[in-house]
Design a protein around this motif. Structure first.
Motif, mmCIF file in Angstrom:
data_model
loop_
_atom_site.group_PDB
_atom_site.id
_atom_site.type_symbol
_atom_site.label_atom_id
_atom_site.label_comp_id
_atom_site.label_asym_id
_atom_site.label_seq_id
_atom_site.Cartn_x
_atom_site.Cartn_y
_atom_site.Cartn_z
ATOM 1 N N ALA A 26 11.820 11.324 6.078
ATOM 2 C CA ALA A 26 12.541 10.412 6.971
ATOM 3 C C ALA A 26 13.312 9.358 6.173
ATOM 4 O O ALA A 26 14.459 9.039 6.511
ATOM 5 N N CYS A 27 12.705 8.829 5.121
ATOM 6 C CA CYS A 27 13.394 7.839 4.282
ATOM 7 C C CYS A 27 14.598 8.457 3.575
ATOM 8 O O CYS A 27 15.643 7.823 3.462
ATOM 9 N N ALA A 28 14.453 9.687 3.115
ATOM 10 C CA ALA A 28 15.569 10.356 2.447
ATOM 11 C C ALA A 28 16.716 10.614 3.420
ATOM 12 O O ALA A 28 17.890 10.398 3.082
ATOM 13 N N ALA A 29 16.387 11.058 4.624
ATOM 14 C CA ALA A 29 17.429 11.306 5.624
ATOM 15 C C ALA A 29 18.139 10.006 5.999
ATOM 16 O O ALA A 29 19.370 9.975 6.120
ATOM 17 N N LEU A 30 17.388 8.943 6.161
ATOM 18 C CA LEU A 30 17.983 7.648 6.493
ATOM 19 C C LEU A 30 18.871 7.143 5.358
ATOM 20 O O LEU A 30 19.949 6.593 5.602
ATOM 21 N N ALA A 31 18.453 7.355 4.126
ATOM 22 C CA ALA A 31 19.257 6.929 2.977
ATOM 23 C C ALA A 31 20.565 7.702 2.902
ATOM 24 O O ALA A 31 21.620 7.127 2.602
ATOM 25 N N VAL A 32 20.517 8.991 3.189
ATOM 26 C CA VAL A 32 21.747 9.802 3.160
ATOM 27 C C VAL A 32 22.706 9.348 4.247
ATOM 28 O O VAL A 32 23.898 9.160 4.000
ATOM 29 N N VAL A 33 22.195 9.152 5.446
ATOM 30 C CA VAL A 33 23.058 8.711 6.552
ATOM 31 C C VAL A 33 23.625 7.326 6.263
ATOM 32 O O VAL A 33 24.816 7.079 6.494
#
Length: 55
Positions: A26-33
């Motif tokens: 979830a943190c990785a997806a949020l960072a990409v977005v």
């Protein structure tokens, strides 16, 4: 740990790997977005329009 050895108690660490994996994902997806969205918006505008200079 030294006191536990005297008592002959084994100390094991158990981690909830599924929950940790989900949190990292979830943190990785949020960072990409969060990093792609401003770049995408900046690239959609004309370079001169972003500077505020009139032609």
């Amino acid at each position: 740990m030294g006191a536990l050895r005297v008592l002959s108690v084994r100390a094991t660490v158990e981690l909830p790997w599924t929950a940790l994996g989900r949190a990292v994902g979830a943190c990785a997806a949020l960072a990409v977005v969060a990093s792609v969205t401003p770049a995408w918006i900046a690239l959609r505008r004309a370079a001169v329009g972003s500077t505020g200079v009139r032609q």
